[in-house]
Design a protein around this motif. Structure first.
Motif, PDB file in Angstrom:
ATOM      1  N   ILE A  14       0.838  -1.207   0.000  1.00 44.31           N
ATOM      2  CA  ILE A  14       0.000   0.000   0.000  1.00 44.31           C
ATOM      3  C   ILE A  14       0.869   1.251   0.000  1.00 44.31           C
ATOM      4  N   LEU A  15       1.910   1.232   0.840  1.00 44.43           N
ATOM      5  CA  LEU A  15       2.816   2.382   0.904  1.00 44.43           C
ATOM      6  C   LEU A  15       3.542   2.585  -0.424  1.00 44.43           C
ATOM      7  N   PHE A  16       3.963   1.475  -1.044  1.00 47.95           N
ATOM      8  CA  PHE A  16       4.677   1.568  -2.323  1.00 47.95           C
ATOM      9  C   PHE A  16       3.794   2.189  -3.400  1.00 47.95           C
ATOM     10  N   PHE A  17       2.562   1.657  -3.515  1.00 41.75           N
ATOM     11  CA  PHE A  17       1.669   2.179  -4.544  1.00 41.75           C
ATOM     12  C   PHE A  17       1.243   3.612  -4.239  1.00 41.75           C
ATOM     13  N   ALA A  18       1.161   3.955  -2.978  1.00 42.13           N
ATOM     14  CA  ALA A  18       0.849   5.332  -2.600  1.00 42.13           C
ATOM     15  C   ALA A  18       1.980   6.261  -3.023  1.00 42.13           C
ATOM     16  N   PHE A  19       3.230   5.769  -2.863  1.00 40.41           N
ATOM     17  CA  PHE A  19       4.390   6.566  -3.274  1.00 40.41           C
ATOM     18  C   PHE A  19       4.411   6.767  -4.786  1.00 40.41           C
ATOM     19  N   VAL A  20       4.178   5.641  -5.524  1.00 44.52           N
ATOM     20  CA  VAL A  20       4.169   5.712  -6.982  1.00 44.52           C
ATOM     21  C   VAL A  20       3.083   6.661  -7.465  1.00 44.52           C
ATOM     22  N   ALA A  21       1.893   6.558  -6.822  1.00 39.87           N
ATOM     23  CA  ALA A  21       0.776   7.414  -7.217  1.00 39.87           C
ATOM     24  C   ALA A  21       1.096   8.883  -6.957  1.00 39.87           C
ATOM     25  N   GLY A  22       1.953   9.109  -5.950  1.00 40.97           N
ATOM     26  CA  GLY A  22       2.296  10.494  -5.605  1.00 40.97           C
ATOM     27  C   GLY A  22       3.377  11.083  -6.478  1.00 40.97           C
ATOM     28  N   VAL A  23       4.064  10.261  -7.261  1.00 39.43           N
ATOM     29  CA  VAL A  23       5.110  10.764  -8.139  1.00 39.43           C
ATOM     30  C   VAL A  23       4.476  11.514  -9.299  1.00 39.43           C
ATOM     31  N   LYS A  24       4.873  12.746  -9.468  1.00 35.66           N
ATOM     32  CA  LYS A  24       4.321  13.560 -10.536  1.00 35.66           C
ATOM     33  C   LYS A  24       5.343  13.706 -11.665  1.00 35.66           C
ATOM     34  N   ALA A  25       4.854  13.671 -12.884  1.00 33.29           N
ATOM     35  CA  ALA A  25       5.736  13.884 -14.035  1.00 33.29           C
ATOM     36  C   ALA A  25       6.275  15.308 -14.000  1.00 33.29           C
ATOM     37  N   GLN A  26       7.515  15.453 -14.362  1.00 34.82           N
ATOM     38  CA  GLN A  26       8.137  16.769 -14.377  1.00 34.82           C
ATOM     39  C   GLN A  26       8.424  17.180 -15.818  1.00 34.82           C
ATOM     40  N   GLU A  27       8.096  18.415 -16.145  1.00 33.98           N
ATOM     41  CA  GLU A  27       8.353  18.923 -17.488  1.00 33.98           C
ATOM     42  C   GLU A  27       9.859  19.092 -17.679  1.00 33.98           C
ATOM     43  N   THR A  28      10.359  18.521 -18.758  1.00 35.41           N
ATOM     44  CA  THR A  28      11.800  18.507 -19.018  1.00 35.41           C
ATOM     45  C   THR A  28      12.041  19.005 -20.435  1.00 35.41           C
ATOM     46  N   PHE A  29      12.793  20.089 -20.571  1.00 30.17           N
ATOM     47  CA  PHE A  29      13.037  20.691 -21.876  1.00 30.17           C
ATOM     48  C   PHE A  29      14.328  20.146 -22.490  1.00 30.17           C
ATOM     49  N   ILE A  30      14.252  19.786 -23.760  1.00 26.15           N
ATOM     50  CA  ILE A  30      15.390  19.220 -24.479  1.00 26.15           C
ATOM     51  C   ILE A  30      15.589  19.983 -25.789  1.00 26.15           C
ATOM     52  N   THR A  31      16.812  20.427 -26.022  1.00 27.66           N
ATOM     53  CA  THR A  31      17.170  21.077 -27.283  1.00 27.66           C
ATOM     54  C   THR A  31      18.145  20.180 -28.038  1.00 27.66           C
ATOM     55  N   VAL A  32      17.872  19.980 -29.314  1.00 30.67           N
ATOM     56  CA  VAL A  32      18.755  19.168 -30.168  1.00 30.67           C
ATOM     57  C   VAL A  32      19.157  20.019 -31.372  1.00 30.67           C
ATOM     58  N   ARG A  33      20.424  19.988 -31.699  1.00 36.62           N
ATOM     59  CA  ARG A  33      20.928  20.717 -32.866  1.00 36.62           C
ATOM     60  C   ARG A  33      21.707  19.770 -33.772  1.00 36.62           C
TER      61      ARG A  33
END
Length: 255
Positions: A14-33
């Motif tokens: 229960i604690l594990f799934f609660a932790f996973v559920a609490g993980v929020k995606a973070q916006e990550t910017f990537i530049t490629v040249r």
């Protein structure tokens, strides 16, 4: 005791799934040249580079697009000494920028195909790296290198029929992969490169002819006489200093 272990195990889950559920995606910017070897960035003037970022483990495409913008500051890229951690790109320099919603680190393959507007010269360049949630890769970003030259044969035209009584004109336009011009004594010095036409018939080489730099930038030419027959003409450019190379082929009918 067994009942206690069972309850304890359920609580942990229960604690594990609660932790996973609490993980929020973070916006990550990537530049490629995309950067031409020994030259500048590939941008809109050459059709750009097609960029694909994919999960290296699953093959899933996370982002894709085309680099857009200019080739960059010639002086900064080609003339000035480059200091560590100092970007060589500027605002408006060609790039593909995207944002990914990452919940956890992902190992990716970043692939580029360019130049899009010169199919005979287009190649693939790629690299791999870890992307971390919330850790942006911007500035110069991920730089893919594209070695080579773009070679376009202007004369003779494909399948052109010419007279054996007259010299055959061989003319080619040759630029760096970013479209940067090759000139006599210029930054991309025509005198540094080996540029030749190799003429073959029925799979046998007939002759090879050095091409001379023309009055118009990036244009090279030569004349030769050929007997009646069908010939393949290959024009190549080679830089013995950097190893850059490129070629194009055409066919001509001599009557």
């Amino acid at each position: 005791m067994k009942s206690f272990r069972t309850i304890s195990g359920i609580a942990s889950l229960i604690l594990f799934f609660a932790f996973v559920a609490g993980v929020k995606a973070q916006e990550t910017f990537i530049t490629v040249r995309a950067k031409a070897k020994d030259a500048k960035f590939l941008g809109t003037s050459m059709g750009g580079a097609r960029i694909v970022i994919r999960n290296a483990g699953t093959g899933k495409i996370l982002a894709e697009g085309i680099t857009e913008g200019g080739t960059g500051n010639t002086s900064k890229i080609m003339k000035q000494a480059h200091e560590r951690n100092k970007p060589i790109s500027e605002e408006g320099t060609a790039a593909f920028t995207t944002s990914l919603e990452l919940e956890k680190p992902v190992f990716v393959t970043v692939e580029g195909y360019a130049p899009l507007n010169s199919k005979q010269a287009a190649i693939t360049s790629s690299t791999q790296l870890w992307l971390l949630p919330g850790k942006n890769i911007t500035g110069d970003g991920i730089v893919l290198e594209f070695p080579g030259f773009v070679v376009d044969i202007l004369s003779p035209q494909t399948h052109e029929a010419v007279s054996a009584a007259k010299p055959v004109e061989i003319k080619a336009n040759i630029v760096m992969m970013c479209g940067c011009p090759i000139t006599d004594g210029g930054i991309w010095n025509a005198n540094q490169y080996e540029i030749k036409a190799v003429i073959s018939s029925s799979g046998n080489q007939v002759k090879d002819i050095p091409l001379k730099v023309g009055e118009k930038s990036s244009t090279f030419f030569a004349e030769t006489r050929l007997n009646s027959g069908v010939y393949e003409i290959m024009v190549y450019a080679f830089d013995p200093v950097t190893g850059n190379s490129g070629l194009a082929k055409t066919n001509v009918i001599v009557k």
